[in-house]
Design a protein around this motif. Structure first.
Motif, PDB file in Angstrom:
ATOM      1  N   VAL A 110      41.327  42.499  31.982  1.00 49.08           N
ATOM      2  CA  VAL A 110      41.133  43.907  32.629  1.00 49.08           C
ATOM      3  C   VAL A 110      42.676  44.584  31.633  1.00 49.08           C
ATOM      4  O   VAL A 110      42.815  43.999  30.501  1.00 49.08           O
ATOM      5  N   SER A 152      44.135  39.561  36.147  1.00 47.29           N
ATOM      6  CA  SER A 152      43.841  38.670  35.713  1.00 47.29           C
ATOM      7  C   SER A 152      44.697  37.133  36.395  1.00 47.29           C
ATOM      8  O   SER A 152      43.804  35.940  36.484  1.00 47.29           O
ATOM      9  N   ASP A 164      47.701  45.710  33.779  1.00 49.03           N
ATOM     10  CA  ASP A 164      46.788  45.146  34.692  1.00 49.03           C
ATOM     11  C   ASP A 164      47.223  43.341  34.601  1.00 49.03           C
ATOM     12  O   ASP A 164      46.335  43.038  35.401  1.00 49.03           O
TER      13      ASP A 164
END
Length: 362
Positions: free
Chosen positions: A236, A244, A240
């Motif tokens: 990711v 994960s 973000d």
């Protein structure tokens, strides 16, 4: 958590803040950092552009947001010379900040260590960096502001604009560091290892940023010691990372201590990952799950190997058993489920029940 984040442009030069500056660079010196990691993390720490010029004229510059800058420096507010040549600097608008001299002193120390390292085939294996858990938790949080997550990533030596993966180990502590070291992952990626609650956590980002680390990373399965299980989140954007992190914990629930299933990536689960959304009580009440729950571990291991390979002989080879022994264990499974495992749809149903049992037991 945010109290741990240095905002040098707004803080007085008191002893506590000075100690935090020193701690940042001491932690960095214990890792296999490169020039980009050094300059990027310094820029994030000082909240202004930072640069490094080596003796051969190579220049590395990064902005405080982690973005790489052109080689030509802007307005240098303060700098420190390196020996025998080169320099490090900060580019703060106006006058230098109250701790800029201390930051540059330690940046210069780190640069001298970096530039003095031997670059030979006998160079020791790069080591993973044991990270501040507060910074890692902030970087993995979906509730914190984007700018705070970006700052945490930069202070960890990670680039906010590059992809990363999160790995979660079932056991926290030195075993996670040893795993990353022995797998060789630190040789191809920037790795930040920490403990969050019961888990060992690794944030992994390629050095070159060209592509994400594959799932699973090369040689990771072979480095996992008995009793340790690893879940791998998807690749990711670094901002973000919380996505994960959540995916890695889901993948960990699907693992077991069998060698071939001790490491599972969320990418490999596909739609099977949706099983993790089913409440545990519903999974435990399912008849197939209850049937498997009453079997011995060796029968479950035989079922897992058989479902994975689709062959009695391959399953036996994987388990280092005679095929007749595996057949006997599968007979117990068939009796418990009340049906044979000869048809593909029966094996698929048994595999789902096995996954559900792991999820219900986790």
């Amino acid at each position: 958590m945010k109290g741990l984040m240095l905002r040098l442009s707004a803080l007085d030069a008191d002893a506590t803040t000075a100690l935090r500056v020193i701690a940042h660079f001491e932690a960095l010196l214990g890792t296999s950092f490169d020039a980009a990691v050094l300059v990027r993390s310094t820029a994030g720490l000082a909240e202004c552009p930072a640069g490094l010029e080596t003796a051969d004229g190579r220049t590395v510059r990064f902005a405080p947001d982690g973005g790489e800058l052109p080689a030509v420096p802007g307005a240098v507010s303060d700098s420190t010379r390196l020996t025998p040549a080169g320099r490090v600097w900060l580019e703060r608008p106006g006058e230098p900040g109250p701790l800029d001299e201390l930051v540059l002193e330690w940046m210069a120390i780190a640069a001298q260590v970096l530039l003095g390292r031997p670059q030979s085939a006998s160079q020791p294996q790069p080591q993973p960096h044991v990270a501040d858990p507060a910074l890692a938790e902030l970087a993995l949080s979906a509730r914190e502001a984007v700018e705070d997550r970006a700052r945490a990533l930069r202070l960890l030596g990670l680039a906010p604009d590059r992809p990363l993966r999160v790995l979660v180990a079932s056991v926290a502590g030195p075993v996670t560091v040893a795993l990353v070291r022995d797998s060789g992952l630190a040789a191809i990626a920037t790795v930040r290892v920490t403990a969050l609650g019961e888990y060992g956590v690794a944030l992994v980002q390629r050095h070159d940023g060209a592509a994400s680390i594959p799932s699973p990373p090369p040689d990771l399965r072979g480095a996992v010691p008995p009793g340790l299980r690893i879940g791998i989140g998807g690749s990711v954007a670094a901002l973000d990372a919380g996505t994960s992190w959540a995916q890695a914990r889901v993948a960990l629930r699907f693992t077991c201590e069998l060698a071939h299933e001790a490491v599972i990536g969320h990418d490999d689960l596909g739609t099977v990952a949706l099983l993790a959304d089913i409440p545990v009580d519903r999974l435990r009440a399912q008849p197939d799950v209850q049937a498997l729950g009453g079997l011995a571990e060796e029968s479950l291991a035989a079922l897992a190997a058989f479902c994975r390979t689709g062959s009695l002989r391959q399953a036996a080879a994987e388990l280092h058993l005679h095929h007749s022994s595996v057949a006997g264990r599968l007979a117990h499974v068939e009796k418990a489920l009340g049906r044979p495992l000869t048809a593909p749809e029966d094996r698929f149903r048994a595999q789902l029940a096995l996954y559900a049992l792991r999820l219900a037991s986790g």
